[in-house]
Design a protein around this motif. Structure first.
Motif, PDB file in Angstrom:
ATOM      1  N   VAL A 512       0.839  -1.189   0.000  1.00 30.12           N
ATOM      2  CA  VAL A 512       0.000   0.000   0.000  1.00 30.12           C
ATOM      3  C   VAL A 512       0.871   1.234   0.000  1.00 30.12           C
ATOM      4  O   VAL A 512       2.027   1.197   0.417  1.00 30.12           O
ATOM      5  CB  VAL A 512      -0.932   0.026   1.229  1.00 30.12           C
ATOM      6  N   PRO A 513       0.340   2.372  -0.476  1.00 28.08           N
ATOM      7  CA  PRO A 513       1.109   3.608  -0.419  1.00 28.08           C
ATOM      8  C   PRO A 513       1.507   3.938   1.015  1.00 28.08           C
ATOM      9  O   PRO A 513       0.732   3.760   1.947  1.00 28.08           O
ATOM     10  CB  PRO A 513       0.129   4.646  -0.989  1.00 28.08           C
ATOM     11  N   ALA A 514       2.710   4.446   1.181  1.00 27.32           N
ATOM     12  CA  ALA A 514       3.253   4.691   2.520  1.00 27.32           C
ATOM     13  C   ALA A 514       2.424   5.704   3.296  1.00 27.32           C
ATOM     14  O   ALA A 514       2.384   5.675   4.508  1.00 27.32           O
ATOM     15  CB  ALA A 514       4.696   5.167   2.418  1.00 27.32           C
ATOM     16  N   LEU A 515       1.720   6.584   2.590  1.00 27.97           N
ATOM     17  CA  LEU A 515       0.967   7.605   3.285  1.00 27.97           C
ATOM     18  C   LEU A 515      -0.191   7.033   4.093  1.00 27.97           C
ATOM     19  O   LEU A 515      -0.719   7.682   4.986  1.00 27.97           O
ATOM     20  CB  LEU A 515       0.412   8.624   2.267  1.00 27.97           C
ATOM     21  N   THR A 516      -0.625   5.800   3.770  1.00 23.85           N
ATOM     22  CA  THR A 516      -1.751   5.221   4.481  1.00 23.85           C
ATOM     23  C   THR A 516      -1.324   4.555   5.776  1.00 23.85           C
ATOM     24  O   THR A 516      -2.162   4.158   6.569  1.00 23.85           O
ATOM     25  CB  THR A 516      -2.455   4.177   3.604  1.00 23.85           C
ATOM     26  N   VAL A 517      -0.038   4.360   6.005  1.00 23.78           N
ATOM     27  CA  VAL A 517       0.452   3.719   7.227  1.00 23.78           C
ATOM     28  C   VAL A 517       1.435   4.675   7.894  1.00 23.78           C
ATOM     29  O   VAL A 517       2.551   4.848   7.440  1.00 23.78           O
ATOM     30  CB  VAL A 517       1.127   2.365   6.908  1.00 23.78           C
ATOM     31  N   ASP A 518       1.004   5.305   8.957  1.00 25.55           N
ATOM     32  CA  ASP A 518       1.881   6.201   9.667  1.00 25.55           C
ATOM     33  C   ASP A 518       2.298   5.553  10.972  1.00 25.55           C
ATOM     34  O   ASP A 518       2.335   4.344  11.094  1.00 25.55           O
ATOM     35  CB  ASP A 518       1.178   7.557   9.879  1.00 25.55           C
ATOM     36  N   SER A 519       2.617   6.333  11.944  1.00 23.71           N
ATOM     37  CA  SER A 519       3.014   5.764  13.221  1.00 23.71           C
ATOM     38  C   SER A 519       1.878   4.913  13.763  1.00 23.71           C
ATOM     39  O   SER A 519       0.730   5.356  13.844  1.00 23.71           O
ATOM     40  CB  SER A 519       3.350   6.897  14.191  1.00 23.71           C
ATOM     41  N   LEU A 520       2.163   3.672  14.131  1.00 25.37           N
ATOM     42  CA  LEU A 520       1.148   2.689  14.458  1.00 25.37           C
ATOM     43  C   LEU A 520       0.974   2.590  15.968  1.00 25.37           C
ATOM     44  O   LEU A 520       1.921   2.385  16.709  1.00 25.37           O
ATOM     45  CB  LEU A 520       1.540   1.318  13.886  1.00 25.37           C
ATOM     46  N   ASN A 679      -5.921   1.477  -4.082  1.00 22.66           N
ATOM     47  CA  ASN A 679      -4.504   1.491  -4.456  1.00 22.66           C
ATOM     48  C   ASN A 679      -3.710   0.406  -3.735  1.00 22.66           C
ATOM     49  O   ASN A 679      -2.527   0.587  -3.432  1.00 22.66           O
ATOM     50  CB  ASN A 679      -3.867   2.861  -4.191  1.00 22.66           C
ATOM     51  N   PHE A 680      -4.352  -0.729  -3.437  1.00 23.29           N
ATOM     52  CA  PHE A 680      -3.672  -1.852  -2.826  1.00 23.29           C
ATOM     53  C   PHE A 680      -3.188  -2.798  -3.918  1.00 23.29           C
ATOM     54  O   PHE A 680      -3.890  -3.026  -4.893  1.00 23.29           O
ATOM     55  CB  PHE A 680      -4.612  -2.614  -1.892  1.00 23.29           C
ATOM     56  N   VAL A 681      -2.001  -3.348  -3.736  1.00 24.17           N
ATOM     57  CA  VAL A 681      -1.432  -4.314  -4.685  1.00 24.17           C
ATOM     58  C   VAL A 681      -1.286  -5.652  -3.959  1.00 24.17           C
ATOM     59  O   VAL A 681      -0.675  -5.713  -2.889  1.00 24.17           O
ATOM     60  CB  VAL A 681      -0.063  -3.835  -5.211  1.00 24.17           C
ATOM     61  N   PHE A 738       5.853  -3.617  -8.954  1.00 29.51           N
ATOM     62  CA  PHE A 738       4.575  -4.206  -8.560  1.00 29.51           C
ATOM     63  C   PHE A 738       3.510  -3.115  -8.566  1.00 29.51           C
ATOM     64  O   PHE A 738       3.610  -2.148  -7.810  1.00 29.51           O
ATOM     65  CB  PHE A 738       4.665  -4.835  -7.168  1.00 29.51           C
ATOM     66  N   THR A 739       2.520  -3.267  -9.415  1.00 26.37           N
ATOM     67  CA  THR A 739       1.431  -2.295  -9.523  1.00 26.37           C
ATOM     68  C   THR A 739       0.129  -3.052  -9.685  1.00 26.37           C
ATOM     69  O   THR A 739       0.105  -4.282  -9.768  1.00 26.37           O
ATOM     70  CB  THR A 739       1.636  -1.376 -10.743  1.00 26.37           C
ATOM     71  N   THR A 740      -0.968  -2.295  -9.753  1.00 27.00           N
ATOM     72  CA  THR A 740      -2.252  -2.922 -10.048  1.00 27.00           C
ATOM     73  C   THR A 740      -2.209  -3.635 -11.398  1.00 27.00           C
ATOM     74  O   THR A 740      -2.833  -4.673 -11.581  1.00 27.00           O
ATOM     75  CB  THR A 740      -3.368  -1.859 -10.038  1.00 27.00           C
ATOM     76  N   SER A 741      -1.438  -3.106 -12.332  1.00 28.04           N
ATOM     77  CA  SER A 741      -1.333  -3.742 -13.652  1.00 28.04           C
ATOM     78  C   SER A 741      -0.622  -5.084 -13.566  1.00 28.04           C
ATOM     79  O   SER A 741      -0.924  -5.994 -14.340  1.00 28.04           O
ATOM     80  CB  SER A 741      -0.598  -2.818 -14.624  1.00 28.04           C
ATOM     81  N   SER A 742       0.340  -5.234 -12.653  1.00 30.32           N
ATOM     82  CA  SER A 742       0.961  -6.547 -12.487  1.00 30.32           C
ATOM     83  C   SER A 742      -0.006  -7.517 -11.815  1.00 30.32           C
ATOM     84  O   SER A 742       0.035  -8.724 -12.066  1.00 30.32           O
ATOM     85  CB  SER A 742       2.261  -6.432 -11.675  1.00 30.32           C
ATOM     86  N   ASP A 743      -0.915  -7.007 -10.974  1.00 28.25           N
ATOM     87  CA  ASP A 743      -1.987  -7.849 -10.443  1.00 28.25           C
ATOM     88  C   ASP A 743      -2.942  -8.282 -11.550  1.00 28.25           C
ATOM     89  O   ASP A 743      -3.480  -9.393 -11.524  1.00 28.25           O
ATOM     90  CB  ASP A 743      -2.769  -7.096  -9.368  1.00 28.25           C
ATOM     91  N   VAL A 744      -3.166  -7.406 -12.547  1.00 27.48           N
ATOM     92  CA  VAL A 744      -4.013  -7.772 -13.696  1.00 27.48           C
ATOM     93  C   VAL A 744      -3.398  -8.946 -14.447  1.00 27.48           C
ATOM     94  O   VAL A 744      -4.087  -9.866 -14.882  1.00 27.48           O
ATOM     95  CB  VAL A 744      -4.202  -6.549 -14.623  1.00 27.48           C
ATOM     96  N   TRP A 745      -2.070  -8.914 -14.616  1.00 28.10           N
ATOM     97  CA  TRP A 745      -1.375 -10.046 -15.250  1.00 28.10           C
ATOM     98  C   TRP A 745      -1.665 -11.332 -14.466  1.00 28.10           C
ATOM     99  O   TRP A 745      -2.025 -12.367 -15.055  1.00 28.10           O
ATOM    100  CB  TRP A 745       0.110  -9.761 -15.283  1.00 28.10           C
ATOM    101  N   ALA A 746      -1.497 -11.291 -13.138  1.00 24.84           N
ATOM    102  CA  ALA A 746      -1.743 -12.471 -12.312  1.00 24.84           C
ATOM    103  C   ALA A 746      -3.198 -12.910 -12.385  1.00 24.84           C
ATOM    104  O   ALA A 746      -3.504 -14.109 -12.331  1.00 24.84           O
ATOM    105  CB  ALA A 746      -1.348 -12.183 -10.864  1.00 24.84           C
ATOM    106  N   PHE A 747      -4.113 -11.943 -12.540  1.00 25.67           N
ATOM    107  CA  PHE A 747      -5.528 -12.296 -12.681  1.00 25.67           C
ATOM    108  C   PHE A 747      -5.760 -13.101 -13.965  1.00 25.67           C
ATOM    109  O   PHE A 747      -6.543 -14.058 -13.978  1.00 25.67           O
ATOM    110  CB  PHE A 747      -6.380 -11.022 -12.698  1.00 25.67           C
ATOM    111  N   GLY A 748      -5.065 -12.724 -15.050  1.00 22.59           N
ATOM    112  CA  GLY A 748      -5.174 -13.504 -16.288  1.00 22.59           C
ATOM    113  C   GLY A 748      -4.706 -14.935 -16.094  1.00 22.59           C
ATOM    114  O   GLY A 748      -5.330 -15.881 -16.595  1.00 22.59           O
TER     115      GLY A 748
END
Length: 829
Positions: A512-520, A679-681, A738-748
């Motif tokens: 996930v984008p780093a901005l979604t995970v801050d100090s935990l 925006n999760f991969v 690794f992007t959503t498009s590489s997940d599309v490849w795996a989906f195929g």
């Protein structure tokens, strides 16, 4: 027909029952008018009522689908039909299969389409479908599948093939069994057949790619002594219009141990127009004979950009027998008439040639320089300019490769493979023919494991590239080891800054984008704390690099979550859950990653994503509790079933229907659409990571890498680091991207698994090293990359969707939103 590319004016019929059952309503899955085309009156076996479609241009037709209609007055459909076709609208030919039958199976009910593969395929412009039935009312809806016939070849003529008796071996029947032209006094004329069907013969001509078929089926062959005194085979090729021919490619057998060789030479004459005579000057080409390699191969004959609408080629024997399985032509646009140039003796030089090309006027004799060294000077200047251009190009290319391989050298164990396999180039041009590639990808008949075995003969000889060295060099084991090529401080590789959620499996479920995970902190985790003592161990499901996965009973979970649907089974007993547990000796980095994964999963809420129910994080070991699906993972579920049929029902064999498979595919696309919207991969999408409940509801998870059952699906690097390379896009393996498009490849690839019922592993005939070498071919993009073959159970439209997922260029791949919309009609409510 269904999407309207064929217009109403191009669909006609011999008759129609009413205006509302006219030919324009014969579109598959459409309910316009009264729902279908219905010919006038009740038909019997002798009637020749037909539906005719004009495709407007020559088309390579491979599949026909038919459908009936359910009317108020009865169920109306064609139980069988024939297909006639024409390339000129005058001469009509009857399609017949490889065994000579002209009747195709029709429909068994009024609603389900029946798809018929045309084996052999046909090249045509006009198509007629003729219902064959006993006395009854017939209605039809149809769909046609194929591609435009770009080769332009409309017929070829040749001597008829012969029989080849062999002591102790079957007799090879080397005739053109699918030829649709005339057979008058033995020569073939006016048609097309096996030389243009896209099927390339095997090295051993007694073996065939078709079943059932006889020995020698894939080849058209002749013996030298039967071809007259000159011992040559003459063939004529007629095209739809004048073309500027650059080359001819002839696939020829070369099994010299049985007296078969490629032709020794060929002479080709050209006819500019159909009414003109053959030109006197032929193009002559002598082949280089090979007595060491018995493999069949393409022989490329240069045709010197000669313009013609017909060719006559005479092939000379090099041995007793000569056999062809495919012939194709390459051409270029005719851009300039060279007959307008002045005679060669007075051809202007240098800048005077430029003036002539621009103005069309010949320079005067006084304008020609007297300096006899002018041509030498011009040649030197041109050479210097070319050298400078080449040097600049090499510098730019080296800079580009260094940047790419600089990324490769920074690969880490959780992301990408550190050692690349570079495929060696080969001199064989057997599969570079664009015509063959088109058919190879179009027709599932040619997409089989044997094709893959022949497609990459050189993969096993690929050389390893040194990632530490930063280029496709021969490996030097003294320079670095795979362990040294992984760095704990390696940079992130996704398009945005990515937080690595290592988790218990030693991999990532989501990036996930780093901005979604801050100090935990504990307040960041929305999942509730569950009493650890209420988790009763049942069995160990597997383990990863930093933890274990257990099957447990969670006592009182439904009451704890204050909703009955949280996991209680029908009997009200304790709910079964999957518990991911961090090892006590895990590093602080692994612990932090585990908590980050909990934070992310606690915020996921979708019907097709595995749900985090609760956690145990107030004391060690840290645990996350997720749903457990009764039917297990999709890979195991499908591999234990067969396709639904009368036999499976009669013998009570577990089965699934095509509708079930499409429903599963649509659910996976829905879950991945949800992840992509955030925006999760995923990074490890596969059937092993899709779980099913009792109602065949699929939920995407990440347990595959923690189960020993699927250890062979991962490429292991230096101990426990593993990568699912058979599901990964080429840029993920080579560039760490690794992007959503590489997940599309795996989906195929996941779709491919579903429609093979998980009976085999993707690229099952290739080793891990060969799979990685194949990704190098995607990077080089020279048309040599290998795709997965089309599963026999897969509809052509769905295989086309898979091929879109595997496109080399990332922007050309579909989005998960688009994939979901394509599969949405198959979701059950």
């Amino acid at each position: 027909m269904e999407d309207g590319r064929i217009k109403d004016d191009d669909i006609t019929a011999s008759s129609q029952w009413h205006e509302t059952t006219g030919p324009q309503y014969a579109r598959l899955n459409r309910e316009d008018g009264d729902g279908a085309w219905c010919p006038e009156g009740q038909l019997d076996a002798s009637d020749l009522q037909f539906l005719q479609v004009d495709l407007r241009r020559l088309t390579f037709l491979t599949v026909v689908a038919s459908q009936g209609r359910y009317a108020r007055n009865g169920i109306e459909f064609a139980r069988a039909y024939s297909l006639n076709y024409s390339r000129d609208g005058v001469i009509w030919k009857s399609w017949k299969n490889r065994l000579g039958s002209t009747v195709m199976e029709g429909n068994k009910n009024a609603y389900a389409p029946v798809i018929n593969d045309l084996h052999p395929p046909v090249v045509t412009r006009w198509v007629r479908l003729i219902p064959r039935t006993e006395l009854s009312t017939v209605c039809m809806r149809v769909e046609l599948y194929g591609c435009h016939w770009e080769d332009g070849l409309i017929s070829y003529s040749a001597p008829e093939g012969q029989l080849m008796p062999q002591p102790g071996l079957p007799t090879a029947i080397l005739n053109d069994s699918t030829y649709d032209g005339a057979h008058q006094k033995r020569p073939l004329s006016g048609g097309l057949g096996q030389l243009t069907d896209g099927v390339v013969g095997l090295d051993d001509f007694l073996l065939t790619r078709q079943y059932p078929a006889w020995p020698g089926y894939d080849y058209l062959g002749w013996r030298n002594i039967s071809m007259g005194a000159d011992q040559s085979v003459e063939m004529d090729f007629v095209f739809d219009r004048q073309r500027n021919f650059t080359s001819m490619k002839v696939h020829s057998n070369n099994m010299f141990s049985r007296g078969v060789k490629i032709f020794s030479s060929v002479s080709c004459w050209f006819k500019p127009r159909p009414s003109s005579a053959w030109e006197a000057e032929p193009v002559v080409f002598h082949t280089v004979l090979d007595d060491r390699n018995p493999s069949a191969r393409y022989v490329t004959v240069p045709l010197e950009r000669r313009a013609a609408s017909a060719l006559r080629c005479r092939f000379a024997f090099a041995d007793t027998w000569m056999m062809f399985s495919e012939v194709s032509f390459q051409y270029a646009p005719i851009t300039l008439s060279f007959s307008k140039f002045p005679p060669r003796s007075s051809f202007p030089l240098g800048r005077h040639l430029v003036c002539y090309l621009l103005t069309g006027a010949e320079p005067s004799a006084s304008a020609v320089p007297d300096d006899s060294k002018a041509p030498i000077l011009i040649g030197c200047l041109v050479t210097i300019i070319l050298l400078l251009v080449i040097i600049i190009f090499l510098i730019l290319w080296c800079q580009y490769v260094c940047k790419v391989l600089e990324k490769v050298s920074r690969i880490r164990s959780g992301g990408v493979l550190a050692r690349l396999i570079a495929i060696q180039s080969t001199d064989s041009h057997e599969y570079s023919d664009p015509h063959y590639e088109r058919v190879f990808l179009l027709d599932p008949q040619y997409q089989n494991p044997e094709t893959l075995r022949n497609k990459l003969p050189e993969l096993s000889q690929s050389a390893e590239a040194s990632a530490c060295g930063g280029g496709y060099a021969e490996p030097d084991v003294t320079q670095c080891t795979p362990h040294q090529c992984f760095h704990s401080n390696a940079p992130h590789y996704a398009e945005t800054d990515i937080v690595r959620l290592q988790g218990v499996t030693g991999s990532n479920m989501y990036a996930v984008p780093a901005l979604t995970v801050d100090s935990l902190t504990r307040k960041d985790i929305s999942a509730s704390e569950f009493p650890r003592q209420r988790l009763l161990f049942r069995e160990k499901l597997g383990e990863g690099q930093f933890g274990e996965v257990h099957l447990c009973e969670a006592q009182g979970l439904a009451a704890f979550l204050e909703r009955d649907a949280a996991g209680r089974d029908r009997d009200g007993r304790a709910a079964l859950v999957a518990v991911k547990q961090l090892r006590a000796d895990a590093t602080s980095q692994a612990r932090n990653d585990f908590l980050k994964e909990i934070k992310i999963m606690s915020r996921l809420n979708d019907g097709n994503i595995i749900r985090l129910l609760c956690v145990c994080v107030t004391s060690d070991p840290l645990c996350m509790v997720t749903e457990y699906m009764e039917n297990g993972d999709l890979n195991m579920f499908l591999s234990q079933r067969e396709m639904e049929s009368t036999l499976t029902h009669a013998n009570n064999i577990p089965s699934v229907s095509p509708a079930d498979l499409l429903h599963m595919s649509a659910q996976i696309s829905s879950g991945m659409r949800y992840l992509a919207s955030l925006n999760f991969v995923h990074r490890d999408l596969a059937t092993r990571n899709c779980l099913l409940d009792r109602r065949l509801t699929i939920k995407i998870a990440d347990f595959g890498m923690s189960r020993n059952l699927y250890s062979s699906d991962y490429y292991r690097i230096q101990g426990r680091a593993v990568l699912p390379i058979r599901w990964m896009a080429w840029e993920s393996i080579l560039l760490g991207k690794f992007t959503t498009s590489s997940d599309v490849w795996a989906f195929g690839v996941t779709l491919w698994e579903i429609f093979t019922l998980c009976k085999e592993q993707p690229y099952s005939l290739l080793t891990d090293q060969q799979v990685i070498a194949n990704t190098g071919e995607f990077f080089r993009n020279q048309g040599r990359q290998v795709f997965l073959y089309a599963p026999p159970l897969c509809p052509p439209s769905l295989f086309e969707l898979m091929m879109r997922c595997w496109r080399r260029d990332i922007p050309d791949r579909p989005s998960f939103e688009g994939l979901y919309q394509a599969l949405r009609p198959h979701v059950r409510q």
